[in-house]
Structures are given as structure tokens and as C-alpha cells.
Design a protein around this motif. Structure first.
Motif, mmCIF file in Angstrom:
data_model
loop_
_atom_site.group_PDB
_atom_site.id
_atom_site.type_symbol
_atom_site.label_atom_id
_atom_site.label_comp_id
_atom_site.label_asym_id
_atom_site.label_seq_id
_atom_site.Cartn_x
_atom_site.Cartn_y
_atom_site.Cartn_z
ATOM 1 N N ALA A 51 0.842 -1.200 0.000
ATOM 2 C CA ALA A 51 0.000 0.000 0.000
ATOM 3 C C ALA A 51 0.872 1.242 0.000
ATOM 4 N N SER A 52 0.328 2.309 -0.546
ATOM 5 C CA SER A 52 1.078 3.564 -0.535
ATOM 6 C C SER A 52 1.243 4.037 0.901
ATOM 7 N N LEU A 53 2.263 4.825 1.119
ATOM 8 C CA LEU A 53 2.593 5.274 2.471
ATOM 9 C C LEU A 53 1.517 6.205 3.011
ATOM 10 N N HIS A 54 1.097 5.957 4.242
ATOM 11 C CA HIS A 54 0.153 6.857 4.912
ATOM 12 C C HIS A 54 0.732 7.282 6.255
ATOM 13 N N ASN A 55 0.313 8.454 6.690
ATOM 14 C CA ASN A 55 0.666 8.952 8.023
ATOM 15 C C ASN A 55 -0.606 8.954 8.869
ATOM 16 N N VAL A 56 -0.579 8.230 9.978
ATOM 17 C CA VAL A 56 -1.757 8.088 10.831
ATOM 18 C C VAL A 56 -1.517 8.766 12.169
ATOM 19 N N LEU A 57 -2.466 9.618 12.566
ATOM 20 C CA LEU A 57 -2.467 10.214 13.904
ATOM 21 C C LEU A 57 -3.381 9.359 14.767
ATOM 22 N N LEU A 58 -2.810 8.736 15.795
ATOM 23 C CA LEU A 58 -3.550 7.823 16.668
ATOM 24 C C LEU A 58 -3.720 8.494 18.031
ATOM 25 N N LEU A 59 -4.943 8.915 18.310
ATOM 26 C CA LEU A 59 -5.245 9.639 19.551
ATOM 27 C C LEU A 59 -5.706 8.649 20.612
ATOM 28 N N GLY A 60 -5.026 8.669 21.757
ATOM 29 C CA GLY A 60 -5.287 7.669 22.789
ATOM 30 C C GLY A 60 -4.428 6.446 22.591
ATOM 31 N N GLY A 61 -3.162 6.676 22.235
ATOM 32 C CA GLY A 61 -2.275 5.600 21.805
ATOM 33 C C GLY A 61 -1.918 4.571 22.856
ATOM 34 N N SER A 62 -2.156 4.871 24.132
ATOM 35 C CA SER A 62 -1.800 3.899 25.166
ATOM 36 C C SER A 62 -2.956 2.971 25.513
ATOM 37 N N GLY A 63 -4.118 3.196 24.910
ATOM 38 C CA GLY A 63 -5.259 2.316 25.166
ATOM 39 C C GLY A 63 -5.055 0.937 24.566
ATOM 40 N N ILE B 123 -0.101 10.152 23.583
ATOM 41 C CA ILE B 123 -0.396 9.603 24.904
ATOM 42 C C ILE B 123 -0.234 10.699 25.958
ATOM 43 N N ARG B 124 -0.785 10.449 27.136
ATOM 44 C CA ARG B 124 -0.788 11.467 28.190
ATOM 45 C C ARG B 124 0.368 11.293 29.169
ATOM 46 N N ASP B 125 0.775 10.046 29.396
ATOM 47 C CA ASP B 125 1.722 9.741 30.472
ATOM 48 C C ASP B 125 3.126 9.497 29.914
ATOM 49 N N LEU C 209 -4.958 15.250 26.016
ATOM 50 C CA LEU C 209 -6.153 15.564 25.242
ATOM 51 C C LEU C 209 -7.149 16.369 26.071
ATOM 52 N N GLU C 210 -7.060 16.199 27.385
ATOM 53 C CA GLU C 210 -7.930 16.967 28.288
ATOM 54 C C GLU C 210 -7.665 18.466 28.162
ATOM 55 N N ASP C 211 -6.447 18.817 27.764
ATOM 56 C CA ASP C 211 -6.071 20.232 27.632
ATOM 57 C C ASP C 211 -6.409 20.808 26.253
ATOM 58 N N VAL C 212 -6.909 19.971 25.345
ATOM 59 C CA VAL C 212 -7.306 20.462 24.013
ATOM 60 C C VAL C 212 -8.723 21.007 24.137
ATOM 61 N N THR C 213 -8.833 22.331 24.201
ATOM 62 C CA THR C 213 -10.126 22.963 24.486
ATOM 63 C C THR C 213 -10.647 23.807 23.321
ATOM 64 N N SER C 214 -10.022 23.664 22.144
ATOM 65 C CA SER C 214 -10.500 24.409 20.979
ATOM 66 C C SER C 214 -10.138 23.661 19.702
ATOM 67 N N ASP C 215 -10.854 23.976 18.618
ATOM 68 C CA ASP C 215 -10.522 23.410 17.314
ATOM 69 C C ASP C 215 -9.102 23.812 16.916
ATOM 70 N N ALA C 216 -8.717 25.045 17.271
ATOM 71 C CA ALA C 216 -7.387 25.559 16.899
ATOM 72 C C ALA C 216 -6.277 24.741 17.552
ATOM 73 N N ILE D 294 -13.023 14.988 27.460
ATOM 74 C CA ILE D 294 -12.256 14.148 26.529
ATOM 75 C C ILE D 294 -13.172 13.527 25.470
ATOM 76 N N ASP D 295 -14.147 12.724 25.912
ATOM 77 C CA ASP D 295 -14.948 11.928 24.978
ATOM 78 C C ASP D 295 -15.860 12.781 24.105
ATOM 79 N N ARG D 296 -16.310 13.919 24.616
ATOM 80 C CA ARG D 296 -17.173 14.792 23.824
ATOM 81 C C ARG D 296 -16.392 15.948 23.217
ATOM 82 N N ASP D 297 -15.760 16.770 24.090
ATOM 83 C CA ASP D 297 -15.218 18.049 23.622
ATOM 84 C C ASP D 297 -13.937 17.876 22.804
ATOM 85 N N ALA D 298 -12.949 17.187 23.364
ATOM 86 C CA ALA D 298 -11.682 17.019 22.634
ATOM 87 C C ALA D 298 -11.912 16.230 21.344
#
Length: 261
Positions: A2-14, A35-37, A62-69, A101-105
Motif C-alpha cells: 500500500a502507498s505510504l500513509h501517516n496516521v495520527l492515533l489519539l489515545g495511543g496507550s489504550g 499519549i498522556r503519560d 487531550l484533556e487540555d485540548v479545548t478548541s478546534d485551533a 475528553i470523549d465529547r469536547d476534545a
């Protein structure tokens, strides 16, 4: 290959994310795991050893991500074309943390991803009972079970998840070249990956192997032609690759029946 892809995995320690990471790296894709820790960095980096793709681990709350920006700044830093949300408060801590986290971030990352033309797929891990209305393929008994389960055990989690599910569905409509995929497993288990049921399921309960969920995410990212949709899943009888191919070909969308569908 497959062609190369870059994946952003949020919550990587789960648990799901840790099972997903090697599946993406095996495809020679690059993964940036958020990850957070900081204490977990070394263990996570081991997932990248001997793989053909490159793993980068970033420590961000992710708890500190409080805006789309703020979400957009992380996306701009990582430059992914695919984003996976497998993060969550897991119902731990105050209800406010679940909402943060689950809703806002999650919503901030969804909107920031849609606003980034180079991001073309976003997979959100939700859950089977996350619905506002009874779908036509559920009996009253199945619907009542889901409502009882949510109200007794998962109310704040449900309120947070259904809000993020709706944001993904509505935001995804803004771009025809963007697939917002809401993958909705049942009760998560530690069983190995196997066959699945995927799409519009006649049940509101059932087990879902975390390894199977990780495999489905990888397949949904890897298979061309997938559209924005809700896909319910539990362990079942269908080969995962065949199931993914089928729901794509048939245009299956389990969001049918929701007020925003």
C-alpha cells in the motif's frame, strides 16, 4: 504494498490502540501515537521495533485540548492523512472529565480534521448503544435493553459519545472526499481477533474482541471507497475483510433513523 500513509492515533496507550499500532506499521505506514503519560513512552516505542513503518510517540494531554485551533495545531504538526480517535476517559474521574475528553476534545479533533484538506479519513471508536432513536431493524426489546444499559451504567459516557458521534456525522457531510467512520463495538474483551458481524446489527449487546476492533480499523483505513457511516460491530461469523468489502459495496450506514441522518 500500500502507498505510504501517516496516521495520527489519539489515545495511543489504550488497549485497542496498542493492538492497532503494529497493524498499521506492518503496512509500512507511519504512526504518531498521542499519549498522556510520559512514563509509557518507552513501552509504546517497543511496538515500533522491527516494523517497516515508523512510530513516533508524542506526549500531549487531550484533556487540555479545548478548541478546534489547538487540535488543528497538533494535526498540522503531525501532518496525517488518516486520524483515529481511540481515546477516552473510560468513565474514570468526574463526569466533567468524560465530557472534556470523549465529547469536547473528540469534537475539536473531528472539526480540525475536516478543516484540513489533506486528512481524508477519520475513524471514531464509539459503542453499540450510542443512539438517540430506535433504528428500524431493532425490536422494542432490543431498544429497551440499550436504554436500560445506558441509563443504569453509562449515562455520562453515553451523553459524551453520542454528541461526538453526531459531530462526526454532520461535519463529514461538509467534504465529499472525507470519510468519517464511526465504528461501534459491543462489550470489549481480550479475546483474539476472529470473524465479525458488521453493519446494521439486530442486537444492542454482544462481545467485541479488542483485537478484532483494531483489525477492522486497519481494514477500514486500508480499503478504498469507504464513505462516512456508522458501522456497528460484534464478534460474529463473517470474515473481516469480506465484511468491510460488503459494507462499502452496499453503502451500509447504521446512522439511519437518527435525527441528523
Amino acid at each position: 504494498m500500500a502507498s505510504l500513509h501517516n496516521v495520527l492515533l489519539l489515545g495511543g496507550s489504550g488497549k485497542i490502540a496498542q493492538l492497532l499500532t503494529p497493524l498499521l506499521l506492518q503496512r509500512s505506514w507511519n504512526v504518531t501515537s498521542i499519549i498522556r503519560d510520559p512514563a509509557q513512552v518507552a513501552n509504546l516505542q517497543k511496538l515500533g521495533e522491527g516494523q517497516s513503518g515508523k512510530l513516533n510517540v508524542l506526549v500531549r494531554s487531550l484533556e487540555d485540548v479545548t478548541s478546534d485551533a489547538q487540535a488543528k495545531s497538533i494535526i498540522d504538526e503531525v501532518k496525517p492523512d488518516y486520524v483515529v480517535w481511540s481515546a477516552g476517559a473510560g468513565g474514570k474521574g468526574a463526569p466533567e472529565r468524560t465530557f472534556k475528553i470523549d465529547r469536547d476534545a473528540a469534537s475539536h479533533f473531528i472539526r480540525a480534521s475536516v478543516a484540513t484538506p489533506t486528512v481524508t479519513k477519520f475513524v471514531l471508536v464509539s459503542f453499540l448503544c450510542s443512539r438517540l432513536k430506535k433504528p428500524s431493524w431493532w425490536t422494542e426489546e432490543v431498544w429497551q435493553y440499550s436504554q436500560d444499559t445506558v441509563k443504569k451504567n453509562l449515562l455520562k459516557y453515553y451523553e459524551a459519545k453520542i454528541a461526538a458521534d453526531q459531530v462526526l456525522y454532520e461535519e463529514s457531510k461538509k467534504r465529499p472526499d472525507f470519510a468519517g467512520i464511526d465504528l461501534r463495538p459491543g462489550t470489549l474483551t481480550l479475546e483474539p481477533a476472529g470473524n465479525v458481524s458488521l453493519g446494521k446489527l439486530p442486537v444492542s449487546r454482544g462481545n467485541s474482541s479488542r483485537a478484532g476492533v483494531a483489525n477492522l480499523i486497519a481494514l477500514l483505513l486500508d480499503t478504498p471507497g469507504v464513505k462516512s457511516s456508522w458501522l456497528d460491530t460484534i464478534d460474529g461469523d463473517e470474515d473481516p475483510e469480506a465484511a468491510v468489502k460488503r459494507v462499502i459495496e452496499e453503502g451500509v450506514d447504521a446512522a439511519e433513523g437518527e435525527p441528523f441522518y
